[in-house]
Design a protein around this motif. Structure first.
Motif, mmCIF file in Angstrom:
data_model
loop_
_atom_site.group_PDB
_atom_site.id
_atom_site.type_symbol
_atom_site.label_atom_id
_atom_site.label_comp_id
_atom_site.label_asym_id
_atom_site.label_seq_id
_atom_site.Cartn_x
_atom_site.Cartn_y
_atom_site.Cartn_z
ATOM 1 N N ALA A 9 -11.170 4.995 -9.986
ATOM 2 C CA ALA A 9 -10.941 4.019 -11.295
ATOM 3 C C ALA A 9 -9.483 5.151 -10.686
ATOM 4 N N THR A 10 -9.896 5.918 -11.345
ATOM 5 C CA THR A 10 -9.021 7.415 -11.567
ATOM 6 C C THR A 10 -7.601 7.665 -10.248
ATOM 7 N N LEU A 11 -8.092 7.481 -9.005
ATOM 8 C CA LEU A 11 -6.816 7.075 -7.765
ATOM 9 C C LEU A 11 -6.711 5.926 -8.225
ATOM 10 N N LEU A 12 -6.888 4.854 -8.197
ATOM 11 C CA LEU A 12 -6.224 2.910 -8.384
ATOM 12 C C LEU A 12 -4.734 3.492 -9.440
ATOM 13 N N SER A 13 -5.342 4.393 -10.465
ATOM 14 C CA SER A 13 -4.390 4.566 -11.667
ATOM 15 C C SER A 13 -3.328 5.276 -11.354
ATOM 16 N N LEU A 14 -3.539 6.394 -10.674
ATOM 17 C CA LEU A 14 -2.040 7.646 -10.486
ATOM 18 C C LEU A 14 -1.400 6.716 -8.797
ATOM 19 N N ALA A 47 -11.201 3.487 -2.993
ATOM 20 C CA ALA A 47 -9.777 3.030 -3.160
ATOM 21 C C ALA A 47 -9.100 2.724 -2.306
ATOM 22 N N MET A 48 -8.900 3.198 -1.245
ATOM 23 C CA MET A 48 -8.092 2.850 0.197
ATOM 24 C C MET A 48 -8.864 1.487 0.626
ATOM 25 N N ILE A 49 -9.307 1.420 0.686
ATOM 26 C CA ILE A 49 -10.558 -0.409 1.094
ATOM 27 C C ILE A 49 -10.309 -1.204 0.303
ATOM 28 N N SER A 50 -10.478 -0.931 -0.927
ATOM 29 C CA SER A 50 -9.361 -1.664 -2.150
ATOM 30 C C SER A 50 -8.308 -2.417 -2.170
ATOM 31 N N ILE A 51 -7.845 -1.719 -1.477
ATOM 32 C CA ILE A 51 -6.100 -1.710 -2.294
ATOM 33 C C ILE A 51 -5.512 -2.254 -0.331
ATOM 34 N N VAL A 52 -6.316 -1.970 0.679
ATOM 35 C CA VAL A 52 -5.405 -2.341 1.590
ATOM 36 C C VAL A 52 -4.748 -3.370 1.895
ATOM 37 N N ASP A 53 -5.521 -4.493 1.445
ATOM 38 C CA ASP A 53 -4.313 -5.942 1.724
ATOM 39 C C ASP A 53 -3.648 -6.285 0.667
ATOM 40 N N ALA A 59 -2.347 2.376 0.585
ATOM 41 C CA ALA A 59 -3.427 3.158 1.221
ATOM 42 C C ALA A 59 -4.127 4.292 1.790
ATOM 43 N N LEU A 60 -2.637 4.022 2.272
ATOM 44 C CA LEU A 60 -2.210 5.090 3.119
ATOM 45 C C LEU A 60 -1.696 6.391 2.496
ATOM 46 N N GLN A 61 -1.704 6.284 1.385
ATOM 47 C CA GLN A 61 -1.939 7.556 0.224
ATOM 48 C C GLN A 61 -3.278 8.148 0.187
ATOM 49 N N PHE A 62 -4.054 6.941 0.042
ATOM 50 C CA PHE A 62 -5.393 7.577 -0.586
ATOM 51 C C PHE A 62 -5.805 7.832 1.331
ATOM 52 N N GLN A 63 -5.842 7.495 2.364
ATOM 53 C CA GLN A 63 -6.454 8.383 3.668
ATOM 54 C C GLN A 63 -5.230 9.221 4.115
ATOM 55 N N ASP A 64 -4.724 9.777 3.599
ATOM 56 C CA ASP A 64 -4.370 10.920 3.047
ATOM 57 C C ASP A 64 -5.374 11.916 2.602
ATOM 58 N N LEU A 65 -5.319 11.683 1.689
ATOM 59 C CA LEU A 65 -6.067 12.289 0.849
ATOM 60 C C LEU A 65 -7.420 12.304 0.989
#
Length: 76
Positions: A9-14, A47-53, A59-65
């Motif tokens: 949730a924090t990641l998605l907000s940031l 987070a990547m999976i939930s936002i990719v669509d 989503a790529l930012q989460f993948q990098d992290l």
């Protein structure tokens, strides 16, 4: 809510256009100082999976992290 869900949730907000993996790591460290690398990595993948669509770039930012956390050495 589980620790991973809280971090997710924090990641998605940031996440926003232009934020780097290092900036995300710094902000997550502030918000969740006791989170392990594994917790952060799993939350980033979730987070990547939930936002990719909706937002492939974010989503790529989460993948990098997640990849950064998976490849960090003990000294990091």
């Amino acid at each position: 809510m589980s620790k991973q869900s809280d971090i997710e949730a924090t990641l998605l907000s940031l996440v926003k256009p232009g934020i780097t993996s290092k900036q995300l790591q710094k902000e997550i460290g502030k918000a969740h100082p006791k989170a392990s690398k594994k917790d952060i990595r799993l939350a980033a993948f979730a987070a990547m999976i939930s936002i990719v669509d909706k937002s492939p770039d974010e989503a790529l930012q989460f993948q990098d992290l997640a990849i950064t956390k998976a490849t960090e050495t003990v000294e990091d």
